[in-house]
Design a protein around this motif. Structure first.
Motif, PDB file in Angstrom:
ATOM      1  N   GLN A   4       1.964   6.767  -6.824  1.00  0.00           N
ATOM      2  CA  GLN A   4       0.748   7.218  -7.514  1.00  0.00           C
ATOM      3  C   GLN A   4       0.484   6.330  -8.739  1.00  0.00           C
ATOM      4  O   GLN A   4       0.185   6.810  -9.831  1.00  0.00           O
ATOM      5  CB  GLN A   4       0.850   8.688  -7.912  1.00  0.00           C
ATOM      6  CG  GLN A   4       1.036   9.616  -6.727  1.00  0.00           C
ATOM      7  CD  GLN A   4       1.251  11.068  -7.123  1.00  0.00           C
ATOM      8  OE1 GLN A   4       1.741  11.357  -8.210  1.00  0.00           O
ATOM      9  NE2 GLN A   4       0.898  11.989  -6.246  1.00  0.00           N
ATOM     10  N   ARG A  46       0.835  -1.202   0.000  1.00  0.00           N
ATOM     11  CA  ARG A  46       0.000   0.000   0.000  1.00  0.00           C
ATOM     12  C   ARG A  46       0.873   1.257   0.000  1.00  0.00           C
ATOM     13  O   ARG A  46       0.582   2.229  -0.709  1.00  0.00           O
ATOM     14  CB  ARG A  46      -0.928  -0.011   1.218  1.00  0.00           C
ATOM     15  CG  ARG A  46      -1.925   1.144   1.240  1.00  0.00           C
ATOM     16  CD  ARG A  46      -2.867   1.004   2.423  1.00  0.00           C
ATOM     17  NE  ARG A  46      -3.726  -0.161   2.274  1.00  0.00           N
ATOM     18  CZ  ARG A  46      -3.895  -1.093   3.212  1.00  0.00           C
ATOM     19  NH1 ARG A  46      -3.230  -1.008   4.357  1.00  0.00           N
ATOM     20  NH2 ARG A  46      -4.717  -2.104   3.008  1.00  0.00           N
ATOM     21  N   GLY A  47       1.965   1.235   0.776  1.00  0.00           N
ATOM     22  CA  GLY A  47       2.860   2.388   0.809  1.00  0.00           C
ATOM     23  C   GLY A  47       3.493   2.661  -0.545  1.00  0.00           C
ATOM     24  O   GLY A  47       3.627   3.821  -0.966  1.00  0.00           O
ATOM     25  N   GLU A  90       0.859   4.085  -2.997  1.00  0.00           N
ATOM     26  CA  GLU A  90       0.523   5.483  -2.706  1.00  0.00           C
ATOM     27  C   GLU A  90       1.651   6.430  -3.095  1.00  0.00           C
ATOM     28  O   GLU A  90       1.428   7.459  -3.724  1.00  0.00           O
ATOM     29  CB  GLU A  90       0.188   5.632  -1.209  1.00  0.00           C
ATOM     30  CG  GLU A  90      -1.118   4.964  -0.816  1.00  0.00           C
ATOM     31  CD  GLU A  90      -1.372   5.030   0.670  1.00  0.00           C
ATOM     32  OE1 GLU A  90      -0.489   5.530   1.412  1.00  0.00           O
ATOM     33  OE2 GLU A  90      -2.441   4.561   1.119  1.00  0.00           O
ATOM     34  N   SER A  91       2.882   6.084  -2.714  1.00  0.00           N
ATOM     35  CA  SER A  91       3.992   6.999  -2.982  1.00  0.00           C
ATOM     36  C   SER A  91       4.305   7.097  -4.467  1.00  0.00           C
ATOM     37  O   SER A  91       4.775   8.127  -4.954  1.00  0.00           O
ATOM     38  CB  SER A  91       5.244   6.573  -2.209  1.00  0.00           C
ATOM     39  OG  SER A  91       5.719   5.326  -2.665  1.00  0.00           O
ATOM     40  N   ASN A 126      -5.724   6.511  -6.946  1.00  0.00           N
ATOM     41  CA  ASN A 126      -5.062   6.669  -8.243  1.00  0.00           C
ATOM     42  C   ASN A 126      -5.244   5.474  -9.158  1.00  0.00           C
ATOM     43  O   ASN A 126      -5.243   5.615 -10.384  1.00  0.00           O
ATOM     44  CB  ASN A 126      -3.559   6.925  -8.047  1.00  0.00           C
ATOM     45  CG  ASN A 126      -3.282   8.213  -7.297  1.00  0.00           C
ATOM     46  OD1 ASN A 126      -3.652   9.289  -7.738  1.00  0.00           O
ATOM     47  ND2 ASN A 126      -2.629   8.096  -6.146  1.00  0.00           N
ATOM     48  N   LYS A 145      -8.145   1.158  -0.972  1.00  0.00           N
ATOM     49  CA  LYS A 145      -8.423   2.572  -0.707  1.00  0.00           C
ATOM     50  C   LYS A 145      -7.631   3.513  -1.600  1.00  0.00           C
ATOM     51  O   LYS A 145      -7.569   4.718  -1.343  1.00  0.00           O
ATOM     52  CB  LYS A 145      -8.127   2.891   0.767  1.00  0.00           C
ATOM     53  CG  LYS A 145      -8.989   2.086   1.739  1.00  0.00           C
ATOM     54  CD  LYS A 145      -8.645   2.422   3.190  1.00  0.00           C
ATOM     55  CE  LYS A 145      -9.504   1.606   4.153  1.00  0.00           C
ATOM     56  NZ  LYS A 145      -9.157   1.900   5.577  1.00  0.00           N
ATOM     57  N   SER A 146      -7.021   2.972  -2.661  1.00  0.00           N
ATOM     58  CA  SER A 146      -6.219   3.810  -3.548  1.00  0.00           C
ATOM     59  C   SER A 146      -7.112   4.721  -4.380  1.00  0.00           C
ATOM     60  O   SER A 146      -8.148   4.292  -4.910  1.00  0.00           O
ATOM     61  CB  SER A 146      -5.364   2.940  -4.469  1.00  0.00           C
ATOM     62  OG  SER A 146      -4.715   3.735  -5.433  1.00  0.00           O
TER      63      SER A 146
END
Length: 608
Positions: free
Chosen positions: A150, A143-144, A147-148, A173, A170-171
């Motif tokens: 994108q 998940r990290g 997110e980082s 992008n 929950k992304s």
């Protein structure tokens, strides 16, 4: 330019043409090619693949029993990647969008990686779980990264798709998540595949996270091709009859750049064993080298140590390692005894210790920074421990009986690259003086993706990269002594975490790689050394005896007190590449201490 486009958009000769058939029907791609060898003489990865596809070499995948289960010639890779690229085009992504791929050791990962480049997308490899028992930690790691980065698309095979879907829930992008098989079912969008340019981003490489949270390193095509040229021409001196073998994970920079991309840009064949299969039976990697007459194979030090410990004497008679001319070693601190023990164990199987090829690199410099001389083996120097700690100077050992540290020569910088050693104020230090290692050259990253704060910390004026490592130069060669975050400063003295760990690992109750040392700042600003040990002892008396013995040994060796914590086996956290993570070990210790204080406070309030 127009001729390049024409090549990229030539009709596909066969779609999805790797061979996952019965191993009885398969033969590995040959060592000798029909194509004149070019040593990374290309400006982009796709141009390199267009050339390699004209030959008969490629990638070969073996299972845990050492049987060949898939073959992917470079010609098939080109066809499959271009076909997938036109399916990716149907998702209507902006050029340069990021694509996350869980990087199992499989043909599918390599196909997806190159499909992204043909489609003008930026792939990045995500790790497979180190321990399937740590479900929550693995999902959080994925998940990290999502997110980082994108990321717009994320892919995983059936073994890991559930993890990926959970991480992507929950992304905001992600536009599409699926398996390679699902991607192949998407409609083809007939578009002209635009050629890549040297200044485009080739991929993101997430750091292993051994000392901090992983960050996405931005690598351009230009930086990548520069580094590959240095590796294959100067570091390895690749020849037409070379062949590689690897167990390194594709999500690690040494595995991806050194053993996936470097063979392709030199058109040589390579044989793969999955990392998890190597960990269970490292003998299979050595058998691959012996059977297929592989000449180039790299390992982290712990891989060599695993071979030394796990391979039985009775297995040596079936091995012939005399073909192995470049035994690359890197990715973590290189201990001389690891190399000596391996050479002694496998000398009867034809291994020549002149094959050892220590090198130094990091993801922020694409991969390689320095190489020792091929065919010369490893060299090391012994330096006075007291002078090293007190004066930060590597002085050759002179007096008998003095304690010493021994460091391996990692060689000289690749052409077009420079290494310098600086003090805390950024001033260049002279030879033998220990300080921070800085690197400058065309292979340096442009930064960490979407992380300007960390980029500013790492990239200094004139594009000098602060590696975070500590070392010294001697006669032009680089010696690494540790990481800056691994140096514990107590009362003005610099004590290497590795030295404390090695002291602990000499005890009969403790196995190699089961100790982690770090410093913790107390409320008054003083630093306490903490030594966390994985321990199998169950007797309270034996555990207490071990703690007291370790504390005495640390005090006798370094003149400082330390806290020793014994934890159950498999407690110490590791990075995706298998290295112990002192950063995570320190965080875990602090969390345990905070929880203990909370429980004590609750107990005290209940007593009152």
């Amino acid at each position: 330019m127009s001729s390049t486009i024409a090549k990229l958009n030539a009709p596909l000769t066969q779609a999805f043409d790797f061979q996952p058939s019965s191993e009885l029907e398969l033969t590995p791609t040959p060592t000798r090619n029909t194509l004149a060898q070019q040593l990374a003489e290309f400006d982009t990865l796709t141009n390199a693949l267009e050339y390699a596809a004209q030959g008969i070499t490629g990638y070969n995948f073996y299972n845990a029993k050492g049987h060949l289960h898939s073959v992917l010639p470079y010609k098939s890779l080109r066809n499959n990647a271009r076909s997938l690229a036109q399916r990716l085009a149907g998702l209507n992504l902006v050029r340069g969008s990021r694509v996350a791929i869980i990087a199992d050791t499989s043909p599918e990962f390599i196909e997806l990686f190159f499909a992204c480049r043909y489609a003008g997308l930026v792939p990045f490899a995500m790790p497979v779980p180190v321990n399937l028992g740590s479900h929550g930690i693995y999902v959080q790691q994925l998940r990290g990264m999502l997110e980082s980065s994108q990321a717009s698309i994320a892919l995983a095979n059936l073994d890991y798709i559930n993890f990926l879907e959970e991480a992507a829930e929950k992304s905001i992008n992600l536009q599409w998540v699926g398996t390679p098989a699902q991607l192949k079912k998407l409609p083809v969008k007939e578009v002209m595949l635009q050629p890549n340019t040297p200044d485009e981003v080739a991929y993101l490489q997430f750091t292993s996270g051994s000392t901090r949270m992983p960050r996405g390193v931005v690598i351009t095509e230009r930086a990548l091709m520069c580094n590959l040229q240095g590796i294959v021409r100067n570091g390895l001196e690749i020849k037409p009859d070379d062949r590689s073998a690897s167990w390194l994970p594709f999500y690690h920079d040494m595995g991806l750049v050194g053993l996936v991309l470097a063979p392709m840009v030199t058109q040589i064949s390579v044989d793969y064993l999955a990392t998890r299969d190597f960990a269970i039976r490292p003998l299979q990697w050595l058998r691959l080298i012996s059977r297929n007459r592989c000449t180039v194979a790299f390992s982290q030090p712990f891989g060599l140590k695993l071979c030394t410990m796990r391979v039985r004497e009775s297995d040596l008679k079936d091995l012939d390692l005399s073909c192995w001319r470049a035994a690359g070693i890197g990715a973590e601190m290189i201990r001389p005894e690891t190399l000596r023990n391996f050479a002694e164990k496998f000398s009867s199987a034809g291994f020549n210790d002149n094959a050892f090829l220590p090198c130094y690199g990091l993801a922020e410099s694409t991969l390689a920074v320095t190489f020792s001389k091929v065919g010369k083996g490893f060299h090391s120097i012994q330096v006075d421990s007291k002078v090293l700690i007190d004066k930060r100077m590597a002085t050759s050992l002179r007096a008998e009986g003095r304690k010493y540290n021994e460091f391996v020569n990692c060689g000289r910088p690749l052409p077009g690259h420079t290494v310098k050693i600086v003090d805390e104020n950024g001033q260049r230090l002279g030879e033998n003086m220990v300080g921070s290692v800085l690197v400058q050259g065309a292979s340096i990253m442009t930064g960490y993706y979407n992380n300007p704060e960390e980029t500013q910390k790492a990239l200094k004026p004139d594009n000098w990269l602060d590696t975070g490592d500590i070392g010294f130069l001697y006669e032009g060669d680089l010696y690494i002594t540790g990481r800056r975050t691994d140096v514990i400063i107590v009362n003005g003295r610099n004590i290497r975490a590795q030295d404390i760990e090695e002291l602990a690992e000499q005890q009969p109750e403790i196995r190699s790689r089961e100790a982690s040392a770090f410093g913790v700042n107390d409320a008054d600003g003083t630093t306490t050394i903490v030594l966390v040990i994985e321990c199998r002892l169950t007797s309270a008396a034996e555990r207490l005896s071990l703690i007291k013995r370790l504390q005495q040994l640390v005090y006798m060796a370094f003149g400082v007190n330390c806290v020793v914590e014994l934890v159950p086996p498999h407690t110490l956290p590791r990075t995706s590449s298998g290295k112990l993570s002192r950063f995570a070990a320190r965080q875990g210790y602090i969390q345990r201490m905070n929880l203990g204080e909370q429980l004590s406070a609750v107990a005290e309030s209940g007593d009152r």
